[in-house]
Motif scaffolding. Structure first.
Motif, PDB file in Angstrom:
ATOM      1  N   ILE A  66      35.103  36.878  50.976  1.00 27.38           N
ATOM      2  CA  ILE A  66      34.150  37.343  49.870  1.00 27.38           C
ATOM      3  C   ILE A  66      34.963  37.553  48.535  1.00 27.38           C
ATOM      4  CG2 ILE A  66      32.806  39.048  49.307  1.00 27.38           C
ATOM      5  CD1 ILE A  66      31.612  39.280  52.146  1.00 27.38           C
ATOM      6  N   PHE A  67      36.266  38.329  48.660  1.00 31.94           N
ATOM      7  CA  PHE A  67      37.094  38.541  47.537  1.00 31.94           C
ATOM      8  C   PHE A  67      37.638  37.306  46.814  1.00 31.94           C
ATOM      9  CE2 PHE A  67      41.111  39.544  45.653  1.00 31.94           C
ATOM     10  CZ  PHE A  67      40.762  40.813  44.949  1.00 31.94           C
ATOM     11  N   VAL A  68      38.037  36.523  47.816  1.00 38.46           N
ATOM     12  CA  VAL A  68      38.708  35.171  47.149  1.00 38.46           C
ATOM     13  C   VAL A  68      37.625  34.371  46.413  1.00 38.46           C
ATOM     14  CG1 VAL A  68      39.628  32.958  47.623  1.00 38.46           C
ATOM     15  CG2 VAL A  68      40.504  35.093  48.621  1.00 38.46           C
ATOM     16  N   SER A  69      36.245  34.318  47.016  1.00 37.86           N
ATOM     17  CA  SER A  69      35.292  33.443  46.666  1.00 37.86           C
ATOM     18  C   SER A  69      34.658  34.091  45.333  1.00 37.86           C
ATOM     19  CB  SER A  69      34.127  33.479  47.501  1.00 37.86           C
ATOM     20  OG  SER A  69      32.987  33.007  47.204  1.00 37.86           O
ATOM     21  N   GLU A  70      34.797  35.530  45.153  1.00 36.42           N
ATOM     22  CA  GLU A  70      34.244  36.077  44.044  1.00 36.42           C
ATOM     23  C   GLU A  70      35.436  35.748  43.027  1.00 36.42           C
ATOM     24  OE1 GLU A  70      31.923  38.364  41.255  1.00 36.42           O
ATOM     25  OE2 GLU A  70      31.257  37.425  43.384  1.00 36.42           O
ATOM     26  N   ALA A  71      36.521  35.926  43.123  1.00 37.29           N
ATOM     27  CA  ALA A  71      37.571  35.718  42.252  1.00 37.29           C
ATOM     28  C   ALA A  71      37.525  34.288  41.670  1.00 37.29           C
ATOM     29  CB  ALA A  71      39.035  35.884  42.937  1.00 37.29           C
ATOM     30  N   VAL A  72      37.297  33.256  42.572  1.00 40.42           N
ATOM     31  CA  VAL A  72      37.143  31.882  41.771  1.00 40.42           C
ATOM     32  C   VAL A  72      35.752  31.800  41.126  1.00 40.42           C
ATOM     33  CG1 VAL A  72      36.720  29.479  42.891  1.00 40.42           C
ATOM     34  CG2 VAL A  72      38.598  31.011  43.995  1.00 40.42           C
ATOM     35  N   GLN A  73      34.870  32.281  41.650  1.00 41.35           N
ATOM     36  CA  GLN A  73      33.692  32.158  40.522  1.00 41.35           C
ATOM     37  C   GLN A  73      33.593  32.759  39.358  1.00 41.35           C
ATOM     38  OE1 GLN A  73      30.573  34.151  43.085  1.00 41.35           O
ATOM     39  NE2 GLN A  73      30.397  32.169  44.596  1.00 41.35           N
ATOM     40  N   ARG A  74      34.514  34.034  39.202  1.00 42.80           N
ATOM     41  CA  ARG A  74      34.720  34.793  38.149  1.00 42.80           C
ATOM     42  C   ARG A  74      35.529  33.971  37.160  1.00 42.80           C
ATOM     43  NH1 ARG A  74      34.760  41.338  39.032  1.00 42.80           N
ATOM     44  NH2 ARG A  74      32.849  41.398  40.330  1.00 42.80           N
ATOM     45  N   ALA A  75      36.626  33.279  37.737  1.00 46.29           N
ATOM     46  CA  ALA A  75      37.503  32.673  37.125  1.00 46.29           C
ATOM     47  C   ALA A  75      36.970  31.269  36.555  1.00 46.29           C
ATOM     48  CB  ALA A  75      38.776  32.326  37.868  1.00 46.29           C
ATOM     49  N   SER A  85      37.858  22.494  32.754  1.00 46.27           N
ATOM     50  CA  SER A  85      37.104  22.122  33.874  1.00 46.27           C
ATOM     51  C   SER A  85      38.005  22.610  35.130  1.00 46.27           C
ATOM     52  CB  SER A  85      36.915  20.574  34.299  1.00 46.27           C
ATOM     53  OG  SER A  85      37.907  19.837  34.025  1.00 46.27           O
ATOM     54  N   ARG A  86      39.175  22.951  35.165  1.00 48.93           N
ATOM     55  CA  ARG A  86      39.988  23.654  35.930  1.00 48.93           C
ATOM     56  C   ARG A  86      40.314  24.959  35.847  1.00 48.93           C
ATOM     57  NH1 ARG A  86      45.398  20.263  36.641  1.00 48.93           N
ATOM     58  NH2 ARG A  86      45.471  21.738  38.149  1.00 48.93           N
ATOM     59  N   ILE A  87      40.384  25.771  36.942  1.00 54.10           N
ATOM     60  CA  ILE A  87      40.608  27.016  36.725  1.00 54.10           C
ATOM     61  C   ILE A  87      42.415  27.219  36.875  1.00 54.10           C
ATOM     62  CG2 ILE A  87      40.670  29.429  38.017  1.00 54.10           C
ATOM     63  CD1 ILE A  87      38.250  28.321  39.357  1.00 54.10           C
ATOM     64  N   GLU A  88      42.635  27.887  35.792  1.00 55.10           N
ATOM     65  CA  GLU A  88      44.211  28.001  35.530  1.00 55.10           C
ATOM     66  C   GLU A  88      44.431  29.418  35.864  1.00 55.10           C
ATOM     67  OE1 GLU A  88      44.906  26.891  31.516  1.00 55.10           O
ATOM     68  OE2 GLU A  88      44.333  24.654  31.956  1.00 55.10           O
ATOM     69  N   ALA A  89      45.861  29.646  35.917  1.00 57.18           N
ATOM     70  CA  ALA A  89      46.505  31.123  36.425  1.00 57.18           C
ATOM     71  C   ALA A  89      45.852  32.341  35.271  1.00 57.18           C
ATOM     72  CB  ALA A  89      47.701  30.982  36.379  1.00 57.18           C
ATOM     73  N   THR A  90      45.846  31.776  33.927  1.00 59.03           N
ATOM     74  CA  THR A  90      45.347  32.637  33.221  1.00 59.03           C
ATOM     75  C   THR A  90      43.759  33.348  33.334  1.00 59.03           C
ATOM     76  OG1 THR A  90      44.683  30.673  31.441  1.00 59.03           O
ATOM     77  CG2 THR A  90      46.911  31.963  31.378  1.00 59.03           C
ATOM     78  N   HIS A  91      42.985  32.460  33.685  1.00 63.67           N
ATOM     79  CA  HIS A  91      41.681  32.696  33.976  1.00 63.67           C
ATOM     80  C   HIS A  91      41.675  33.804  34.958  1.00 63.67           C
ATOM     81  CE1 HIS A  91      41.094  28.472  32.582  1.00 63.67           C
ATOM     82  NE2 HIS A  91      40.772  29.148  31.765  1.00 63.67           N
ATOM     83  N   GLU A  93      44.151  35.746  36.046  1.00 59.85           N
ATOM     84  CA  GLU A  93      44.619  37.244  35.391  1.00 59.85           C
ATOM     85  C   GLU A  93      43.858  37.628  34.599  1.00 59.85           C
ATOM     86  OE1 GLU A  93      47.781  35.500  33.106  1.00 59.85           O
ATOM     87  OE2 GLU A  93      49.248  35.208  34.881  1.00 59.85           O
ATOM     88  N   ARG A  94      42.940  37.188  33.743  1.00 62.14           N
ATOM     89  CA  ARG A  94      42.058  37.951  33.126  1.00 62.14           C
ATOM     90  C   ARG A  94      40.800  38.578  33.677  1.00 62.14           C
ATOM     91  NH1 ARG A  94      40.093  33.413  28.905  1.00 62.14           N
ATOM     92  NH2 ARG A  94      38.550  35.365  28.228  1.00 62.14           N
ATOM     93  N   ILE A  95      40.415  37.697  35.044  1.00 64.22           N
ATOM     94  CA  ILE A  95      39.434  38.583  35.853  1.00 64.22           C
ATOM     95  C   ILE A  95      39.839  39.534  36.820  1.00 64.22           C
ATOM     96  CG2 ILE A  95      37.780  36.549  35.584  1.00 64.22           C
ATOM     97  CD1 ILE A  95      39.163  36.954  38.952  1.00 64.22           C
ATOM     98  N   LEU A  96      41.236  39.423  37.164  1.00 62.27           N
ATOM     99  CA  LEU A  96      41.772  40.402  38.301  1.00 62.27           C
ATOM    100  C   LEU A  96      41.604  41.966  38.159  1.00 62.27           C
ATOM    101  CD1 LEU A  96      43.096  40.280  40.727  1.00 62.27           C
ATOM    102  CD2 LEU A  96      45.275  40.116  39.587  1.00 62.27           C
ATOM    103  N   PRO A  97      41.781  42.543  36.787  1.00 62.21           N
ATOM    104  CA  PRO A  97      41.600  43.917  36.580  1.00 62.21           C
ATOM    105  C   PRO A  97      40.311  44.406  36.919  1.00 62.21           C
ATOM    106  CG  PRO A  97      42.816  43.034  34.848  1.00 62.21           C
ATOM    107  CD  PRO A  97      42.382  42.130  35.607  1.00 62.21           C
ATOM    108  N   GLN A  98      39.165  43.733  36.563  1.00 62.98           N
ATOM    109  CA  GLN A  98      37.708  44.016  36.865  1.00 62.98           C
ATOM    110  C   GLN A  98      37.353  43.736  38.219  1.00 62.98           C
ATOM    111  OE1 GLN A  98      35.820  45.885  34.642  1.00 62.98           O
ATOM    112  NE2 GLN A  98      34.581  46.072  36.684  1.00 62.98           N
ATOM    113  N   LEU A  99      37.958  42.622  38.682  1.00 57.72           N
ATOM    114  CA  LEU A  99      37.677  42.425  40.118  1.00 57.72           C
ATOM    115  C   LEU A  99      38.226  43.428  41.120  1.00 57.72           C
ATOM    116  CD1 LEU A  99      36.645  40.297  42.171  1.00 57.72           C
ATOM    117  CD2 LEU A  99      38.948  39.200  42.383  1.00 57.72           C
ATOM    118  N   LEU A 100      39.482  43.832  40.943  1.00 56.21           N
ATOM    119  CA  LEU A 100      40.195  44.786  41.792  1.00 56.21           C
ATOM    120  C   LEU A 100      39.183  46.084  41.766  1.00 56.21           C
ATOM    121  CD1 LEU A 100      43.764  44.271  41.354  1.00 56.21           C
ATOM    122  CD2 LEU A 100      42.550  43.805  43.137  1.00 56.21           C
ATOM    123  N   LEU A 101      38.709  46.535  40.306  1.00 58.77           N
ATOM    124  CA  LEU A 101      37.914  47.795  40.229  1.00 58.77           C
ATOM    125  C   LEU A 101      36.438  47.667  41.069  1.00 58.77           C
ATOM    126  CD1 LEU A 101      38.551  48.506  36.421  1.00 58.77           C
ATOM    127  CD2 LEU A 101      39.106  49.895  38.657  1.00 58.77           C
TER     128      LEU A 101
END
Length: 103
Positions: A66-75, A85-91, A93-101
């Motif tokens: 679920i965590f990985v799926s949510e991360a991919v969807q947000r990115a 059209s591609r998810i990059e590491a910067t995407h 990095e941008r969603i990670l702080p809120q995802l962890l919260l």
């Protein structure tokens, strides 16, 4: 149809690896502490074998999925907003702080 999750055996192997690493760290710290001060006989902790319940492994696998799926969807949402059209590491990095919260 059931969604696939991470293999519980893989999660168990990861847990065991981390338990082993922490046990070795703890032993290293205890041996350095023993050199610094006197220790009474029998006060050292025995290293206990760690294990995980099968249900706990299944739950951990599902939570990780679920965590990985949510991360991919947000990115993907961020990438789409940027017209990429591609998810990059910067995407990620941008969603990670809120995802962890959120988790």
């Amino acid at each position: 149809m059931e969604e696939s999750t991470f293999d519980p055996d893989l999660i168990h192997a990861i847990f065991k690896l981390e338990w082993t690493r922490r046990s070795l760290e703890r032993e290293k710290n205890e041996s350095s502490d023993a050199m610094d001060c006197e220790v009474d006989a029998g006060t050292s902790k025995k290293s206990r074998p760690m294990s995980a319940n099968a249900n706990a492994l299944k739950l951990s696998s599902k939570l990780l999925q679920i965590f990985v799926s949510e991360a991919v969807q947000r990115a993907a949402t961020i990438a789409e907003a940027e017209g990429i059209s591609r998810i990059e590491a910067t995407h990620l990095e941008r969603i990670l702080p809120q995802l962890l919260l959120d988790f």
